[in-house]
Design a protein around this motif. Structure first.
Motif, mmCIF file in Angstrom:
data_model
loop_
_atom_site.group_PDB
_atom_site.id
_atom_site.type_symbol
_atom_site.label_atom_id
_atom_site.label_comp_id
_atom_site.label_asym_id
_atom_site.label_seq_id
_atom_site.Cartn_x
_atom_site.Cartn_y
_atom_site.Cartn_z
ATOM 1 N N SER A 411 0.834 -1.204 0.000
ATOM 2 C CA SER A 411 0.000 0.000 0.000
ATOM 3 C C SER A 411 0.867 1.251 0.000
ATOM 4 O O SER A 411 0.666 2.185 0.774
ATOM 5 C CB SER A 411 -0.951 0.010 1.205
ATOM 6 N N GLY A 412 1.841 1.248 -0.868
ATOM 7 C CA GLY A 412 2.817 2.342 -0.922
ATOM 8 C C GLY A 412 2.342 3.499 -1.779
ATOM 9 O O GLY A 412 2.762 3.631 -2.941
ATOM 10 N N TYR A 413 1.492 4.322 -1.209
ATOM 11 C CA TYR A 413 1.023 5.488 -1.956
ATOM 12 C C TYR A 413 2.173 6.407 -2.331
ATOM 13 O O TYR A 413 2.176 7.023 -3.399
ATOM 14 C CB TYR A 413 -0.012 6.260 -1.133
ATOM 15 N N TRP A 414 3.143 6.512 -1.428
ATOM 16 C CA TRP A 414 4.296 7.372 -1.697
ATOM 17 C C TRP A 414 5.015 6.937 -2.968
ATOM 18 O O TRP A 414 5.512 7.767 -3.736
ATOM 19 C CB TRP A 414 5.259 7.344 -0.513
ATOM 20 N N ALA A 415 5.073 5.616 -3.210
ATOM 21 C CA ALA A 415 5.761 5.108 -4.401
ATOM 22 C C ALA A 415 5.015 5.524 -5.666
ATOM 23 O O ALA A 415 5.631 5.867 -6.683
ATOM 24 C CB ALA A 415 5.883 3.587 -4.326
ATOM 25 N N VAL A 416 3.684 5.504 -5.615
ATOM 26 C CA VAL A 416 2.886 5.905 -6.770
ATOM 27 C C VAL A 416 3.116 7.370 -7.098
ATOM 28 O O VAL A 416 3.375 7.742 -8.253
ATOM 29 C CB VAL A 416 1.385 5.647 -6.505
ATOM 30 N N PHE A 417 3.039 8.223 -6.088
ATOM 31 C CA PHE A 417 3.183 9.655 -6.349
ATOM 32 C C PHE A 417 4.619 10.021 -6.718
ATOM 33 O O PHE A 417 4.840 10.966 -7.488
ATOM 34 C CB PHE A 417 2.687 10.456 -5.149
ATOM 35 N N ALA A 418 5.585 9.284 -6.207
ATOM 36 C CA ALA A 418 6.971 9.530 -6.618
ATOM 37 C C ALA A 418 7.167 9.179 -8.088
ATOM 38 O O ALA A 418 7.823 9.922 -8.842
ATOM 39 C CB ALA A 418 7.929 8.715 -5.738
ATOM 40 N N ALA A 419 6.592 8.056 -8.523
ATOM 41 C CA ALA A 419 6.735 7.641 -9.921
ATOM 42 C C ALA A 419 6.003 8.600 -10.858
ATOM 43 O O ALA A 419 6.530 8.977 -11.915
ATOM 44 C CB ALA A 419 6.195 6.222 -10.099
#
Length: 459
Positions: A411-419
């Motif tokens: 559930s890595g929302y941070w990874a989505v927004f970073a990408a």
């Protein structure tokens, strides 16, 4: 008066294509449950997407060769017939067949409409027409899910499919009246070489995108290693096939049309991949209700529409539209990513997505206008199809990759927004390259490089 009727018909037809997209996405869970085909749920989407990629490539070449009338009316017929088949389908397999026909027809319509704009409207009116096209997509995204939900709950899901063909006939009659006497017939004297190869590569590209869709659906815990294999296989297929459908130099951001197509893909990919996660993040991580989270997306849709309206009136100019718009997409995604931190007030999400929507609203129609400006006569269809194929496939890849990152990070929302931020920044970097360089040799000062048709062959 005739051009007003034509504009009304064009916008109505584009709105129906957009409404169908929103309607199917909203109703499909009920459809799959009633028809007993949950295991074929993904194929109902990927089948239509595969057909649309092939239809876009074929329609572009067809419109260049014979004019847009034949692909347009063939597309309208296929679009309506496919939806009718889906609405009457006794099984999920028949529904998927209808979706395939509808996807192919809708693609023919979309690319033919671009060619109609190129041949009928003077270049000075292109920004206004494409701002209307953008609004035709935004409005259904705002009201479509609610309307479809009501129709599904009261009349049944079949009417979601069956009502659109009725509306298509009405829009087609308006468009037919508007096209009467317009200079849209004719095209190239001889077929451009390599059409069969282009269509074949389009089919391969659709397969690659479909593999990524399936792979992204189950990566992470419980998904099995085969999901990762599908993702990798899909990327490999696209790496070989997609460049053959785009202007030469697109993947290295060559100046002119290649960068226009690349920027459209990056902007759309960043926006839609982030948008998929915004309501989920706001509900699961920040505790907003479904309605409150949905209002965040509504704010973005409204600002998208307003920015498109400004673009149509050429308030800022094309260079500013692209630089400012790409920068606002990046800023909005960055701020939305910050909302994943509990210390950041959740209310920040509303202005963040308004900024993001405003950015895509400046970029999106401006790139449509540039595509026609950079196209030589007889190339508008092929170049418009490249723009739409690039946008579609980039978006599929972006959503698939960010979905895989989300699952892998737990559930890595941070990874989505970073990408998605990385994609938006890449778009900002190549935005200035969407314009042709000034000539430095002979000729008058300020003369431009060859038109995009030449760039696309050599670029």
């Amino acid at each position: 008066m005739t051009r007003k009727a034509l504009t009304a018909g064009l916008v109505a037809m584009m709105s129906l294509v957009a409404l169908e997209y929103m309607a199917v996405a909203t109703a499909m869970p009920v459809v799959a449950e009633e028809l007993g085909g949950v295991e074929l749920y993904g194929l109902a989407f990927s089948g239509a997407m595969a057909a649309s990629v092939v239809g876009t490539v074929l329609g572009g070449r067809w419109a260049d060769l014979r004019g847009p009338r034949a692909p347009l009316w063939t597309g309208v017929a296929g679009f309506a017939a496919g939806l009718a088949v889906a609405g009457l389908a006794p099984s999920m397999e028949v529904l998927i067949a209808g979706r395939f026909v509808q996807g192919f027809g809708g693609a023919l319509v979309s690319v033919a409409l671009y060619v109609v704009v190129a041949r009928v409207y003077p270049e000075s009116l292109h920004p206004k027409v494409f701002s209307l096209f953008a609004t035709a997509w935004v409005v259904p995204s705002m009201v479509g899910p609610a309307v479809v939900g009501v129709v599904t709950d009261t009349l049944g899901w079949r009417w979601v499919f069956l009502l659109v063909p009725v509306l298509t006939v009405a829009a087609g009659l308006v468009l037919l009246r508007g096209l009467a006497g317009q200079p849209v017939s004719g095209g190239q004297r001889a077929p451009a070489p390599g059409l069969a190869a282009k269509v074949a590569w389009a089919a391969v590209t659709a397969v690659g995108a479909g593999l990524m869709q399936y792979g992204s659906g189950g990566t992470g815990e419980g998904g099995g290693s085969w999901r990762w294999i599908l993702l990798a296989a899909g990327l490999a297929v696209l790496a070989v096939a997609l460049p053959r459908l785009l202007p030469a130099g697109t993947l290295r951001a060559a100046r002119g049309l290649p960068s226009v197509v690349g920027l459209r893909g990056l902007a759309a990919g960043a926006f839609f991949a982030a948008e998929v996660m915004v309501p989920l993040m706001l509900r699961e991580q920040r505790g907003l209700s479904t309605t409150a989270a949905g209002l965040v997306l509504t704010g973005g849709a409204l600002s998208w529409s307003f920015a498109s309206w400004l673009q149509g009136r050429e308030v800022f100019g094309q260079r500013t539209n692209l630089r400012l718009g790409a920068g606002m997409i990046a800023l909005g995604v960055l701020v939305m990513g910050a909302v994943t931190v509990p210390a950041v007030p959740v209310a920040v999400a509303y202005p963040a997505w308004i900024v993001t929507g405003f950015g895509i609203g400046l970029v999106y129609p401006t790139l449509s206008v540039l595509t026609l400006e950079l196209s030589a006569p007889g190339e508008q269809g092929e170049n418009s199809s490249a723009l739409q194929v690039g946008e579609s496939v980039f978006s599929v890849v972006s959503v698939a990759v960010t979905g895989a990152l989300f699952a892998a990070a737990g559930s890595g929302y941070w990874a989505v927004f970073a990408a998605t931020l990385a994609m938006a920044l890449a778009g900002l970097a190549i935005a200035p390259r969407a314009f042709r360089a000034k000539a430095s040799g002979t000729g008058p000062a300020g003369a431009a490089e060859p038109v995009a048709g030449e760039v696309s062959r050599s670029g």
